[in-house]
Scaffold this motif. Structure first.
Motif, PDB file in Angstrom:
ATOM      1  N   ALA A  81     -38.489 -17.326  77.980  1.00  0.00           N
ATOM      2  CA  ALA A  81     -38.502 -16.339  78.239  1.00  0.00           C
ATOM      3  C   ALA A  81     -36.982 -16.196  76.825  1.00  0.00           C
ATOM      4  O   ALA A  81     -37.233 -15.575  76.250  1.00  0.00           O
ATOM      5  N   VAL A  82     -36.183 -16.785  77.046  1.00  0.00           N
ATOM      6  CA  VAL A  82     -35.034 -16.602  76.312  1.00  0.00           C
ATOM      7  C   VAL A  82     -35.305 -16.879  74.885  1.00  0.00           C
ATOM      8  O   VAL A  82     -34.865 -16.634  74.105  1.00  0.00           O
TER       9      VAL A  82
ATOM     10  N   GLY B 281     -36.302 -15.027  70.074  1.00  0.00           N
ATOM     11  CA  GLY B 281     -37.101 -13.973  68.777  1.00  0.00           C
ATOM     12  C   GLY B 281     -37.211 -12.639  68.885  1.00  0.00           C
ATOM     13  O   GLY B 281     -37.142 -12.172  67.387  1.00  0.00           O
ATOM     14  N   ALA B 282     -38.026 -12.164  69.597  1.00  0.00           N
ATOM     15  CA  ALA B 282     -38.159 -11.231  69.003  1.00  0.00           C
ATOM     16  C   ALA B 282     -36.896 -10.368  68.588  1.00  0.00           C
ATOM     17  O   ALA B 282     -36.804  -9.450  67.895  1.00  0.00           O
ATOM     18  N   TRP B 283     -36.356 -10.329  69.442  1.00  0.00           N
ATOM     19  CA  TRP B 283     -34.824  -9.675  69.288  1.00  0.00           C
ATOM     20  C   TRP B 283     -33.798  -9.783  68.328  1.00  0.00           C
ATOM     21  O   TRP B 283     -33.661  -8.632  67.194  1.00  0.00           O
ATOM     22  N   LEU B 284     -34.073 -11.310  67.628  1.00  0.00           N
ATOM     23  CA  LEU B 284     -33.634 -11.234  66.446  1.00  0.00           C
ATOM     24  C   LEU B 284     -34.307 -10.997  65.806  1.00  0.00           C
ATOM     25  O   LEU B 284     -33.821 -10.750  63.749  1.00  0.00           O
ATOM     26  N   ILE B 285     -35.743 -11.179  65.262  1.00  0.00           N
ATOM     27  CA  ILE B 285     -36.751 -10.558  64.461  1.00  0.00           C
ATOM     28  C   ILE B 285     -35.929  -8.689  64.097  1.00  0.00           C
ATOM     29  O   ILE B 285     -36.162  -8.144  63.059  1.00  0.00           O
ATOM     30  N   TRP B 286     -35.832  -8.171  65.894  1.00  0.00           N
ATOM     31  CA  TRP B 286     -35.526  -6.786  64.946  1.00  0.00           C
ATOM     32  C   TRP B 286     -34.453  -6.346  65.010  1.00  0.00           C
ATOM     33  O   TRP B 286     -33.959  -5.436  63.979  1.00  0.00           O
ATOM     34  N   GLN B 287     -33.026  -7.145  65.945  1.00  0.00           N
ATOM     35  CA  GLN B 287     -31.725  -7.100  64.968  1.00  0.00           C
ATOM     36  C   GLN B 287     -32.169  -7.373  62.952  1.00  0.00           C
ATOM     37  O   GLN B 287     -31.470  -6.704  61.941  1.00  0.00           O
TER      38      GLN B 287
ATOM     39  N   VAL C  81     -37.779 -16.332  63.730  1.00  0.00           N
ATOM     40  CA  VAL C  81     -39.520 -17.052  63.245  1.00  0.00           C
ATOM     41  C   VAL C  81     -39.333 -18.196  64.523  1.00  0.00           C
ATOM     42  O   VAL C  81     -40.127 -18.441  65.010  1.00  0.00           O
ATOM     43  N   VAL C  82     -38.448 -18.779  64.055  1.00  0.00           N
ATOM     44  CA  VAL C  82     -38.330 -20.091  64.559  1.00  0.00           C
ATOM     45  C   VAL C  82     -37.597 -20.886  66.808  1.00  0.00           C
ATOM     46  O   VAL C  82     -38.232 -21.069  66.585  1.00  0.00           O
ATOM     47  N   ALA C  83     -37.168 -18.718  66.764  1.00  0.00           N
ATOM     48  CA  ALA C  83     -36.927 -19.348  67.818  1.00  0.00           C
ATOM     49  C   ALA C  83     -38.684 -18.868  68.310  1.00  0.00           C
ATOM     50  O   ALA C  83     -38.826 -18.705  70.031  1.00  0.00           O
TER      51      ALA C  83
END
Length: 111
Positions: free
Chosen positions: A14-15, A20-26, A41-43
Motif C-alpha cells: 500500500a505504501v 507512487g501514485a501520489w508522487l506522480i499526482w504531485q 514510477v519506481v515506487a
C-alpha cells in the motif's frame, strides 16, 4: 506468523502503490516535475514486486483482497499527506473493505 507476514506485506504494498501514485499526482497536478513522477514510477514497480511475496499463491485472491487495503490506505494517506478529512461514510466503507480483506485472505478453507 503467516498472517502477520501477509499483513506487513499488504502494508508495504500500500505504501509503495499509493505513495507512487501520489508522487506522480504531485509531479503532474502540483507541477513538481519529472523527478517526482520518476520516483512514483519506481515506487509503483516496487509495489508490483512486493505483491508477489504474499504467502498465498493465488494472484486473483491476493489482488482482490489488496483492493480493500488500497481503499483504506488511500483514505489514510490522504489524511496524512493532504489534510483530507474522511466523513463517516468514508470510514464505514473502509471498514467494510477491510472486513472483506479478512474474509478473502484469512478465513479457513477446505482443500
Amino acid at each position: 506468523m503467516t498472517v502477520l507476514r501477509s499483513i506487513v506485506l499488504f502494508g508495504l504494498a500500500a505504501v509503495a502503490e499509493i505513495g507512487g501514485a501520489w508522487l506522480i499526482w504531485q509531479g503532474v497536478r502540483e507541477h513538481r516535475g519529472w523527478g517526482w513522477m520518476g520516483a512514483g514510477v519506481v515506487a509503483l514497480g516496487v509495489y508490483g514486486f512486493v505483491a508477489t511475496l504474499q504467502p498465498d499463491a493465488n494472484f486473483g485472491r491476493i489482488l482482490a483482497a489488496y483492493g480493500g487495503v488500497f481503499v483504506a490506505g488511500s483514505l489514510a494517506w490522504g489524511m496524512a499527506m493532504d489534510g483530507f478529512r474522511p466523513d463517516r461514510w468514508d470510514v464505514i466503507g473502509a471498514v467494510v473493505c477491510l472486513v472483506g480483506v479478512t474474509l478473502i485472505m484469512y478465513m479457513p478453507r477446505s482443500t
